[in-house]
Design an enzyme around this catalytic site. Structure first.
Site, PDB file in Angstrom:
ATOM      1  N   LYS A 116       0.815  -1.221   0.000  1.00  0.00           N
ATOM      2  CA  LYS A 116       0.000   0.000   0.000  1.00  0.00           C
ATOM      3  C   LYS A 116       0.847   1.269   0.000  1.00  0.00           C
ATOM      4  O   LYS A 116       2.039   1.255   0.285  1.00  0.00           O
ATOM      5  CB  LYS A 116      -0.979  -0.042   1.168  1.00  0.00           C
ATOM      6  CG  LYS A 116      -2.117  -1.017   0.851  1.00  0.00           C
ATOM      7  CD  LYS A 116      -3.312  -0.863   1.729  1.00  0.00           C
ATOM      8  CE  LYS A 116      -4.422  -1.789   1.209  1.00  0.00           C
ATOM      9  NZ  LYS A 116      -5.484  -1.985   2.179  1.00  0.00           N
ATOM     10  N   ARG A 141      -4.063  -9.700   4.915  1.00  0.00           N
ATOM     11  CA  ARG A 141      -4.447  -9.841   3.501  1.00  0.00           C
ATOM     12  C   ARG A 141      -3.257  -9.408   2.648  1.00  0.00           C
ATOM     13  O   ARG A 141      -2.843  -8.251   2.738  1.00  0.00           O
ATOM     14  CB  ARG A 141      -5.676  -8.961   3.266  1.00  0.00           C
ATOM     15  CG  ARG A 141      -6.256  -9.006   1.871  1.00  0.00           C
ATOM     16  CD  ARG A 141      -7.481  -8.094   1.795  1.00  0.00           C
ATOM     17  NE  ARG A 141      -8.061  -8.080   0.461  1.00  0.00           N
ATOM     18  CZ  ARG A 141      -7.603  -7.347  -0.542  1.00  0.00           C
ATOM     19  NH1 ARG A 141      -6.585  -6.540  -0.375  1.00  0.00           N
ATOM     20  NH2 ARG A 141      -8.179  -7.406  -1.720  1.00  0.00           N
TER      21      ARG A 141
HETATM   22  N1  PMM Z   1      -7.632  -3.482   0.627  1.00  0.00           N
HETATM   23  C1  PMM Z   1      -7.950  -3.511  -0.669  1.00  0.00           C
HETATM   24  C2  PMM Z   1      -9.080  -4.216  -1.119  1.00  0.00           C
HETATM   25  N2  PMM Z   1      -9.859  -4.893  -0.252  1.00  0.00           N
HETATM   26  N3  PMM Z   1     -10.331  -5.598   1.948  1.00  0.00           N
HETATM   27  C3  PMM Z   1     -10.047  -5.566   3.256  1.00  0.00           C
HETATM   28  N4  PMM Z   1     -10.830  -6.243   4.133  1.00  0.00           N
HETATM   29  N5  PMM Z   1      -8.967  -4.874   3.740  1.00  0.00           N
HETATM   30  C4  PMM Z   1      -8.136  -4.170   2.926  1.00  0.00           C
HETATM   31  O1  PMM Z   1      -7.189  -3.540   3.426  1.00  0.00           O
HETATM   32  C5  PMM Z   1      -8.421  -4.155   1.527  1.00  0.00           C
HETATM   33  C6  PMM Z   1      -9.552  -4.887   1.067  1.00  0.00           C
HETATM   34  C7  PMM Z   1      -7.102  -2.746  -1.662  1.00  0.00           C
HETATM   35  O2  PMM Z   1      -5.992  -3.469  -2.049  1.00  0.00           O
HETATM   36  P1  PMM Z   1      -5.903  -4.297  -3.467  1.00  0.00           P
HETATM   37  O3  PMM Z   1      -6.392  -3.381  -4.550  1.00  0.00           O
HETATM   38  O4  PMM Z   1      -4.486  -4.686  -3.612  1.00  0.00           O
HETATM   39  O5  PMM Z   1      -6.787  -5.514  -3.363  1.00  0.00           O
END
Ligand code: PMM
Length: 278
Positions: free
Chosen positions: A224, A259
């Site tokens: 991030k 995650r």
């Molecule tokens: N971050 C992203 C997408 N979904 N869901 C949860 N629960 N927590 C997060 O921090 C989160 C998420 C954005 O990251 P990506 O685009 O790499 O999936």
């Protein structure tokens, strides 16, 4: 009250050690791996490989939630994710789906998904909470303000930990009031969602304010922008080192699930850390 990583089980997983959720974005425009996964076959392969590498959950997403992203119609989202969810669930994996839409939630649960991961904390779609309650499925309630298109302008807090905690608790109360079982809820402060890098740092340092609420805490730090801000690395795909450091830090502060994009490396980091503790 039990803290996040003392809760024995969530979504059928024992939380005796930090669990790893692998990110499988089936979108053409995800911020860190956009365009890498071409079509359902490649996504299914990538999901199976993550499970081989030690992922406990595969989080399938068909709508980018990166800052500024525009919403995807639920039908397109479903076309992207359903073949992948079905194949991974058939292979016996624990599949979660990153979606804000009740129609998509229903379709993916029918296709074998176990967990709903809603970055809007069930606020985006007024039908979502009733659906999750009726299906008795585990759900991740994440904190954000506004929508991915508007959230960056809403990152104004006097005390980010206290305000995010209070706003997340309001989402939990709404979920309970809609009939969602307490045991099915996990919470997530939403690193990077309506948070500036400094606020994301404060939330990670303040994680015990969340882990003490009696729900498993999920944390997404992988690649991030706050890692880019700290390290000076503009490229998301070169933030592995910072992502591992932040994942281990979050787990040390009581996160039950992290995650991540880089499953193999994260599982290795957790194994080494745990073996050194013994
Ligand atoms: N971050 C992203 C997408 N979904 N869901 C949860 N629960 N927590 C997060 O921090 C989160 C998420 C954005 O990251 P990506 O685009 O790499 O999936």
């Amino acid at each position: 009250m039990l803290t996040s990583n003392e809760i024995p089980y969530w979504a059928g997983l024992s939380l005796d050690r930090p669990r790893v959720m692998g990110i499988l974005n089936v979108t053409p425009d995800s911020f860190s791996d956009g365009g890498r996964d071409g079509g359902p076959e490649a996504a299914i392969e990538a999901g199976l490989a993550m499970a081989e590498d030690g992922a406990d959950i595969i989080d399938v997403g068909g709508e980018s939630t990166r800052p500024g992203a525009v919403a995807v119609p639920p039908e397109i989202e479903q076309d992207r994710v359903i073949p992948v969810v079905r194949a991974l669930a058939l292979a016996g994996l624990c599949v979660s789906v990153d979606t804000r839409n009740a129609a998509t939630m229903r379709a993916v649960l029918d296709a074998g998904a176990t967990i709903i991961n809603d970055v809007s904390g069930l606020t985006h779609d007024p039908r979502a909470a009733a659906l999750v309650a009726a299906r008795s499925c585990p759900v991740v309630l994440m904190h954000m303000r506004g929508t991915p298109a508007t959230m960056n302008a809403m990152a104004t807090y006097r005390d980010v930990v206290a305000e995010v905690r209070a706003e997340l608790l309001a989402r939990v109360e709404a979920a309970l009031a809609a009939g969602i079982a307490r045991k099915n809820i996990a919470i997530d402060p939403g690193i990077g969602f309506a948070k500036l890098p400094e606020q994301s740092r404060a939330l990670l340092r303040g994680l015990p304010a969340f882990t003490g609420l009696g729900y498993p805490v999920l944390i997404g730090v992988s690649r991030k922008s706050f890692i880019g801000a700290i390290s000076g690395e503009p490229r998301a795909d070169r933030r592995l080192g910072g992502s591992l450091a932040a994942a281990v830090f979050a787990a040390l502060r009581g996160a039950a699930i992290v995650r991540v994009h880089d499953v193999r490396e994260t599982v290795q980091a957790f194994r080494v850390w745990h073996s050194l503790l013994e």
